[in-house]
Design an enzyme around this catalytic site. Structure first.
Site, PDB file in Angstrom:
ATOM      1  N   ASP A  76      13.457   7.246  -1.181  1.00 30.93           N
ATOM      2  CA  ASP A  76      13.711   5.996  -0.713  1.00 30.93           C
ATOM      3  C   ASP A  76      15.174   5.588  -1.201  1.00 30.93           C
ATOM      4  O   ASP A  76      15.329   4.778  -2.108  1.00 30.93           O
ATOM      5  CB  ASP A  76      12.777   5.063  -1.035  1.00 30.93           C
ATOM      6  CG  ASP A  76      11.218   5.147  -0.570  1.00 30.93           C
ATOM      7  OD1 ASP A  76      11.067   5.245   0.548  1.00 30.93           O
ATOM      8  OD2 ASP A  76      10.389   5.544  -1.457  1.00 30.93           O
ATOM      9  N   GLN A 130      16.450   1.935  -1.276  1.00 27.63           N
ATOM     10  CA  GLN A 130      15.657   1.064  -2.334  1.00 27.63           C
ATOM     11  C   GLN A 130      16.201   1.352  -3.811  1.00 27.63           C
ATOM     12  O   GLN A 130      16.396   0.394  -4.503  1.00 27.63           O
ATOM     13  CB  GLN A 130      14.230   1.452  -2.286  1.00 27.63           C
ATOM     14  CG  GLN A 130      13.363   1.038  -3.292  1.00 27.63           C
ATOM     15  CD  GLN A 130      11.874   1.332  -3.094  1.00 27.63           C
ATOM     16  OE1 GLN A 130      11.261   0.360  -2.413  1.00 27.63           O
ATOM     17  NE2 GLN A 130      11.254   2.199  -3.780  1.00 27.63           N
ATOM     18  N   GLN A 186       7.024  -7.143   1.290  1.00 25.63           N
ATOM     19  CA  GLN A 186       8.068  -6.154   1.585  1.00 25.63           C
ATOM     20  C   GLN A 186       7.588  -5.763   2.941  1.00 25.63           C
ATOM     21  O   GLN A 186       8.349  -4.819   3.519  1.00 25.63           O
ATOM     22  CB  GLN A 186       8.363  -4.927   0.642  1.00 25.63           C
ATOM     23  CG  GLN A 186       7.127  -4.325   0.260  1.00 25.63           C
ATOM     24  CD  GLN A 186       7.482  -3.414  -0.579  1.00 25.63           C
ATOM     25  OE1 GLN A 186       7.465  -3.484  -1.910  1.00 25.63           O
ATOM     26  NE2 GLN A 186       7.782  -2.053  -0.382  1.00 25.63           N
ATOM     27  N   MET A 208       2.944   1.666  -4.907  1.00 26.96           N
ATOM     28  CA  MET A 208       1.934   0.924  -4.134  1.00 26.96           C
ATOM     29  C   MET A 208       0.723   1.669  -3.916  1.00 26.96           C
ATOM     30  O   MET A 208       0.005   1.572  -2.975  1.00 26.96           O
ATOM     31  CB  MET A 208       2.557   0.665  -2.730  1.00 26.96           C
ATOM     32  CG  MET A 208       4.004  -0.294  -2.862  1.00 26.96           C
ATOM     33  SD  MET A 208       4.178  -1.036  -1.477  1.00 26.96           S
ATOM     34  CE  MET A 208       4.383   0.027  -0.081  1.00 26.96           C
ATOM     35  N   HIS A 230       0.753  10.650  -4.357  1.00 30.34           N
ATOM     36  CA  HIS A 230       0.754  11.770  -4.079  1.00 30.34           C
ATOM     37  C   HIS A 230       1.735  12.708  -5.142  1.00 30.34           C
ATOM     38  O   HIS A 230       2.197  12.041  -6.101  1.00 30.34           O
ATOM     39  CB  HIS A 230       1.539  12.153  -2.700  1.00 30.34           C
ATOM     40  CG  HIS A 230       2.631  11.118  -2.379  1.00 30.34           C
ATOM     41  ND1 HIS A 230       3.898  11.437  -3.087  1.00 30.34           N
ATOM     42  CD2 HIS A 230       3.060  10.181  -1.487  1.00 30.34           C
ATOM     43  CE1 HIS A 230       4.761  10.510  -2.638  1.00 30.34           C
ATOM     44  NE2 HIS A 230       4.134   9.790  -1.773  1.00 30.34           N
ATOM     45  N   SER A 262       3.301   8.368   1.350  1.00 32.66           N
ATOM     46  CA  SER A 262       1.860   8.077   1.720  1.00 32.66           C
ATOM     47  C   SER A 262       1.669   7.736   2.992  1.00 32.66           C
ATOM     48  O   SER A 262       0.527   7.823   3.539  1.00 32.66           O
ATOM     49  CB  SER A 262       1.805   6.662   0.782  1.00 32.66           C
ATOM     50  OG  SER A 262       2.084   6.808  -0.396  1.00 32.66           O
ATOM     51  N   ARG A 263       2.882   7.762   3.915  1.00 40.79           N
ATOM     52  CA  ARG A 263       2.533   7.343   5.281  1.00 40.79           C
ATOM     53  C   ARG A 263       2.499   8.732   6.043  1.00 40.79           C
ATOM     54  O   ARG A 263       2.043   8.584   7.231  1.00 40.79           O
ATOM     55  CB  ARG A 263       3.733   6.581   5.653  1.00 40.79           C
ATOM     56  CG  ARG A 263       3.996   5.062   5.320  1.00 40.79           C
ATOM     57  CD  ARG A 263       4.949   4.137   6.024  1.00 40.79           C
ATOM     58  NE  ARG A 263       4.719   2.889   5.702  1.00 40.79           N
ATOM     59  CZ  ARG A 263       5.446   2.121   4.807  1.00 40.79           C
ATOM     60  NH1 ARG A 263       6.215   2.574   3.954  1.00 40.79           N
ATOM     61  NH2 ARG A 263       5.170   1.076   4.735  1.00 40.79           N
ATOM     62  N   VAL A 303      10.279  15.002  -3.423  1.00 41.43           N
ATOM     63  CA  VAL A 303       9.395  16.134  -3.575  1.00 41.43           C
ATOM     64  C   VAL A 303       8.869  16.533  -2.112  1.00 41.43           C
ATOM     65  O   VAL A 303       8.591  15.420  -1.295  1.00 41.43           O
ATOM     66  CB  VAL A 303       8.042  15.929  -4.289  1.00 41.43           C
ATOM     67  CG1 VAL A 303       7.127  17.007  -4.188  1.00 41.43           C
ATOM     68  CG2 VAL A 303       8.518  15.605  -5.772  1.00 41.43           C
ATOM     69  N   HIS A 317       4.970  10.791  -6.395  1.00 42.87           N
ATOM     70  CA  HIS A 317       4.447   9.942  -7.399  1.00 42.87           C
ATOM     71  C   HIS A 317       4.221  10.717  -8.836  1.00 42.87           C
ATOM     72  O   HIS A 317       4.763  10.148  -9.949  1.00 42.87           O
ATOM     73  CB  HIS A 317       3.291   8.957  -7.237  1.00 42.87           C
ATOM     74  CG  HIS A 317       3.658   8.429  -5.958  1.00 42.87           C
ATOM     75  ND1 HIS A 317       2.952   8.268  -4.659  1.00 42.87           N
ATOM     76  CD2 HIS A 317       4.393   7.110  -5.832  1.00 42.87           C
ATOM     77  CE1 HIS A 317       3.032   7.630  -3.888  1.00 42.87           C
ATOM     78  NE2 HIS A 317       4.202   6.684  -4.616  1.00 42.87           N
TER      79      HIS A 317
HETATM   80  O1  PAF Z   1       8.615   2.402  -3.204  1.00 41.59           O
HETATM   81  C1  PAF Z   1       7.660   1.692  -3.362  1.00 41.59           C
HETATM   82  O2  PAF Z   1       6.397   2.283  -3.322  1.00 41.59           O
HETATM   83  C2  PAF Z   1       7.832   0.284  -3.480  1.00 41.59           C
HETATM   84  O3  PAF Z   1       8.689  -0.078  -2.351  1.00 41.59           O
HETATM   85  C3  PAF Z   1       7.870  -0.330  -4.632  1.00 41.59           C
HETATM   86  C4  PAF Z   1       8.997   0.149  -5.410  1.00 41.59           C
HETATM   87  C5  PAF Z   1       6.825   0.094  -5.733  1.00 41.59           C
HETATM   88  C6  PAF Z   1       7.940  -2.077  -4.749  1.00 41.59           C
HETATM   89  O4  PAF Z   1       6.751  -2.517  -3.930  1.00 41.59           O
END
Ligand code: PAF
Length: 279
Positions: free
Chosen positions: A150, A153, A61, A30, A34, A186-187, A176, A37
């Site tokens: 996550d 997820q 989401q 999204m 950082h 990111s938050r 990380v 990613h």
């Molecule tokens: O983890 C995330 O940044 C989001 O949940 C994802 C997997 C890109 C889906 O929007």
């Protein structure tokens, strides 16, 4: 590095790459990228011939009152990061491109989306699963990369891919962390200096979980109590959950035997922070 804002362009670029017999990796994000990613992109670059990074703040989401509007969107900096990390194509569609029509189709992964974050974020994983399915259909990657931070997820996406026979591999990469243990997110940008300092106690609670498990403690309640004790010391923090669950089914565990996930969620000022440890 190429840039695409439309589904047609991504499809035609990836089609040519696949005809050439190349392995395609996808890192769905999204944005507000950082080091977490970057580690996913670098892993994809190592494994694949062609790496696509998607940057899309997915509205479906986010629940009412969550941070969709305020979610950081530093697209110029993100593109630079992708280029440096070795990505070949960034897919940065608008909401119109991704959800232009009247979408009547959603993906619901049952059971796995009910505990942990599913309790306080109803509909969140339906949005995540649906956008990931759309991205998989658009990009048609051989491999997709997700972060262990996550964890729920990643488990939900893995299950969706298996249940729907999607022809790709899901790779989950390690979390990380900052030097004090805080998982990159990111938050974290939402935290004040003081809150940022306090947030390090989240990792301390996970380290306690690991320490007790390694010392032979098998009573989950005892470990959770020790973790809560640490999390209660976060000034201004509000514990949302502290749980020890089976690492595959996400069901609560009383007596620890196999692989488990120690998982926590804490609200701290404007941020809701999650983290976990896989043991
Ligand atoms: O983890 C995330 O940044 C989001 O949940 C994802 C997997 C890109 C889906 O929007």
């Amino acid at each position: 590095m190429e840039f695409a804002g439309t589904i047609e362009l991504v499809r035609s670029v990836v089609k040519a790459v696949k005809i050439a017999g190349k392995r395609v990796g996808l890192v769905p994000t999204m944005g507000a990228l950082h080091a977490g990613h970057i580690s996913l992109i670098k892993r994809a670059v190592k494994d694949c011939h062609f790496v696509v990074v998607s940057i899309f703040v997915n509205p479906t989401q986010f629940g009412a009152g969550e941070d969709f509007e305020n979610y950081p969107r530093p697209i110029e900096a993100d593109l630079e990061i992708c280029e440096k990390a070795g990505a070949d194509l960034v897919f940065n569609p608008s909401a119109e491109v991704m959800y232009g029509g009247e979408g009547l189709t959603w993906i619901t992964v049952e059971k796995l989306t009910e505990p942990l974050c599913g309790r306080s974020r109803p509909g969140h994983f339906r949005g995540v699963a649906t956008i990931c399915a759309k991205l998989f259909n658009i990009v048609q990657p051989d491999v997709a990369y997700f972060g262990q931070k996550d964890a729920q997820q990643a488990i939900v996406i893995r299950r969706m891919v298996a249940d729907l026979d999607m022809p790709l591999e899901v790779v989950v990469c390690p979390t990380v962390r900052e030097p004090d243990g805080l998982a990159l997110s990111s938050r974290n940008k939402y935290l004040s200096v003081e809150q940022r300092r306090e947030a390090a106690k989240i990792y301390k609670s996970l380290a306690k979980c690991k320490e007790m498990r390694e010392a032979g403690v098998t009573d989950a309640k005892q470990i959770i109590a020790a973790m809560r004790e640490i999390l209660r010391q976060i000034a201004g923090g509000q514990i949302e959950y502290v749980e020890i669950v089976d690492a595959e089914t996400l069901e609560q565990v009383n007596e620890i035997k196999g692989s488990i996930l120690g998982a926590v969620a804490v609200r701290l000022g404007p941020a809701r922070l999650i983290d976990n440890i896989l043991l």
